[in-house]
Design an enzyme around this catalytic site. Structure first.
Site, PDB file in Angstrom:
ATOM      1  N   ASP A  77      -2.362  -1.615  -3.845  1.00  7.27           N
ATOM      2  CA  ASP A  77      -2.805  -0.441  -4.605  1.00  7.27           C
ATOM      3  C   ASP A  77      -1.727  -0.059  -5.627  1.00  7.27           C
ATOM      4  O   ASP A  77      -1.783   1.000  -6.238  1.00  7.27           O
ATOM      5  CB  ASP A  77      -3.152   0.735  -3.678  1.00  7.27           C
ATOM      6  CG  ASP A  77      -1.970   1.244  -2.860  1.00  7.27           C
ATOM      7  OD1 ASP A  77      -0.826   0.796  -3.073  1.00  7.27           O
ATOM      8  OD2 ASP A  77      -2.199   2.113  -1.993  1.00  7.27           O
ATOM      9  N   VAL A  95       0.862  -1.188   0.000  1.00 10.33           N
ATOM     10  CA  VAL A  95       0.000   0.000   0.000  1.00 10.33           C
ATOM     11  C   VAL A  95       0.894   1.232   0.000  1.00 10.33           C
ATOM     12  O   VAL A  95       1.801   1.334   0.825  1.00 10.33           O
ATOM     13  CB  VAL A  95      -0.876   0.032   1.291  1.00 10.33           C
ATOM     14  CG1 VAL A  95      -1.686   1.315   1.352  1.00 10.33           C
ATOM     15  CG2 VAL A  95      -1.786  -1.182   1.357  1.00 10.33           C
ATOM     16  N   HIS A  96       0.687   2.132  -0.937  1.00  8.64           N
ATOM     17  CA  HIS A  96       1.447   3.381  -0.888  1.00  8.64           C
ATOM     18  C   HIS A  96       0.760   4.555  -1.582  1.00  8.64           C
ATOM     19  O   HIS A  96       1.233   5.674  -1.489  1.00  8.64           O
ATOM     20  CB  HIS A  96       2.831   3.195  -1.524  1.00  8.64           C
ATOM     21  CG  HIS A  96       2.801   3.118  -3.017  1.00  8.64           C
ATOM     22  ND1 HIS A  96       2.396   1.995  -3.690  1.00  8.64           N
ATOM     23  CD2 HIS A  96       3.092   4.029  -3.970  1.00  8.64           C
ATOM     24  CE1 HIS A  96       2.465   2.209  -4.994  1.00  8.64           C
ATOM     25  NE2 HIS A  96       2.872   3.437  -5.202  1.00  8.64           N
ATOM     26  N   ARG A  97      -0.355   4.329  -2.268  1.00 10.76           N
ATOM     27  CA  ARG A  97      -0.987   5.414  -3.040  1.00 10.76           C
ATOM     28  C   ARG A  97      -1.393   6.562  -2.136  1.00 10.76           C
ATOM     29  O   ARG A  97      -1.969   6.349  -1.062  1.00 10.76           O
ATOM     30  CB  ARG A  97      -2.248   4.928  -3.753  1.00 10.76           C
ATOM     31  CG  ARG A  97      -1.983   4.028  -4.867  1.00 10.76           C
ATOM     32  CD  ARG A  97      -2.049   4.733  -6.226  1.00 10.76           C
ATOM     33  NE  ARG A  97      -1.338   3.892  -7.140  1.00 10.76           N
ATOM     34  CZ  ARG A  97      -0.140   4.134  -7.678  1.00 10.76           C
ATOM     35  NH1 ARG A  97       0.459   5.278  -7.466  1.00 10.76           N
ATOM     36  NH2 ARG A  97       0.451   3.268  -8.450  1.00 10.76           N
ATOM     37  N   PHE A  98      -1.155   7.758  -2.628  1.00  9.31           N
ATOM     38  CA  PHE A  98      -1.465   8.975  -1.893  1.00  9.31           C
ATOM     39  C   PHE A  98      -2.912   8.950  -1.407  1.00  9.31           C
ATOM     40  O   PHE A  98      -3.205   9.267  -0.252  1.00  9.31           O
ATOM     41  CB  PHE A  98      -1.213  10.179  -2.815  1.00  9.31           C
ATOM     42  CG  PHE A  98      -1.421  11.496  -2.145  1.00  9.31           C
ATOM     43  CD1 PHE A  98      -0.480  11.998  -1.260  1.00  9.31           C
ATOM     44  CD2 PHE A  98      -2.560  12.245  -2.409  1.00  9.31           C
ATOM     45  CE1 PHE A  98      -0.676  13.217  -0.631  1.00  9.31           C
ATOM     46  CE2 PHE A  98      -2.761  13.458  -1.791  1.00  9.31           C
ATOM     47  CZ  PHE A  98      -1.818  13.950  -0.906  1.00  9.31           C
TER      48      PHE A  98
END
Ligand code: UDP
Length: 357
Positions: A279, A205-208
């Protein structure tokens, strides 16, 4: 023939591995600029080591800034390098700030631009990546698309009438996976080896849009904790942005976790896991290449064909049950025979096209 390549973020290091090799084999001179967008050793140096990437001739320090500031700093620093190197082409990958800064600077200096991974759309203009993609495509001379779906997106936007060369070549990430999968390996930094001997799910998970909002991240943490405690053990190599936000928001993630891992470890995890929850754009495709079902933790994906095939399903955080989505996949008959991402020779096609351009 001389190409200046801009890389700066994790997926770009991975995509560049097969392409740099193909350019070299074709006798094309490649000068690489690393913008410094990702700078931690486990987000950058590890890929240069593991994949034996050519050392960048220029290394900028444009990481850790807000988007606007980052774009401006990159453009200011890229311009004198472009002027000095006088390349025939500037080549950019994907949809990051490094991509767009390279595209804008190439246009300013009238250097023809090549975009690898062109034509992808999420149709969500709240994502900075969507702005980066659309604007970079418009600024390009040659667009290399991974799929026919991407070509269709370009046609819908009238690109066929803009004098831009569009080449469907397949996906360079597939090239990378085929080239490196025999080197897949576990490392001790991933924690207790016995964890991976039982069935587990791989999470990134890393999406803004997922990590910047406290409520959304909190819901996601609750969902992951519940799956881990009651259904399927989960492992997540933690992206630095996610780690920082969890700390800032005081959220407790109880699943098995480690710092980000290298590409060879990801290839090992993809081979061993039973499902991917992510993501990430790249990981959705790698799940497909590895014949693993994927739950995409977003409201939409650029890789729509995977959803149509039934091997990828979207999960809107906080609305439906993540446990049900995982359960559904356990009983589903999934078919991975579609070959729409090419045959693993996308990088060679890029090199051949450049030679004749
Ligand atoms: N990846 C990796 N280590 C990790 C997480 C991801 O090597 O700890 C790889 C992953 O296998 C894929 C790429 O990084 O090849 C995807 O990058 P990311 O998710 O950061 O970006 P996106 O694809 O969403 O643009």
């Amino acid at each position: 023939m001389k190409v200046v390549t801009i890389i700066g973020a994790r997926p770009q290091f991975i995509k560049s591995a097969p392409v740099s090799k193909a350019l070299k084999n074709a006798g094309i001179q490649e000068i690489t600029i690393h913008t410094g967008q990702h700078y931690d050793a486990n987000m950058s140096a590890v890929f240069f080591d593991e994949m034996a990437l050519p050392k960048p001739l220029y290394r900028l320090e444009c990481g850790g800034l807000e988007r606007q500031e980052m774009l401006v700093k990159m453009q200011v620093e890229l311009a004198p390098i472009f002027k000095k190197e006088q390349p025939d082409f500037v080549l950019v990958y994907g949809d990051t700030n490094s991509t767009l800064a390279g595209a804008r600077t190439a246009n300013e200096l009238n250097i023809p631009l090549i975009h690898v991974e062109a034509g992808l759309r999420s149709f969500n203009l709240e994502m900075p990546e969507e702005h980066n993609r659309v604007e970079t495509d418009r600024r390009s001379k040659i667009l290399f698309t991974p799929t026919e779906e991407a070509v269709q997106n370009l046609h819908n936007e009238g690109f066929q009438n803009k004098g831009i060369q569009i080449e469907t070549i397949g996906d360079v990430m597939y090239d990378a996976l085929l080239q490196f999968k025999s080197k897949a390996q576990w490392v001790a930094e991933m924690g207790d080896r016995s964890f991976f001997e039982k069935e587990f799910g791989l999470v990134t998970v890393h999406r803004f849009e997922n990590v910047s909002n406290r409520e959304k991240l909190s819901q996601l943490v609750n969902e992951l904790n519940e799956v881990h405690a009651t259904q399927l053990p989960l492992y997540m190599p933690l992206h630095p942005s996610t780690r920082n936000r969890l700390k800032e928001f005081g959220l407790q993630l109880n699943i098995h976790q480690s710092p980000p891992v290298g590409y060879l470890q990801m290839l090992w995890l993809l081979q061993e896991c039973s499902v991917v929850l992510t993501d990430s754009g790249g990981l959705q495709k790698e799940a497909y290449f590895s014949e693993k079902p994927c739950i995409t933790l977003r409201e939409q994906t650029e890789w729509v064909e995977l959803v149509t095939l039934g091997v990828n399903r979207l999960h809107v955080i906080g609305t439906d049950s993540l446990k049900h989505a995982i359960e559904d996949f356990r009983s589903a008959q999934l078919d991975y025979s579609w070959k729409g991402y090419g045959t693993g020779n996308a990088a060679d096609k890029i090199a051949r096209t450049i030679l004749t351009a």
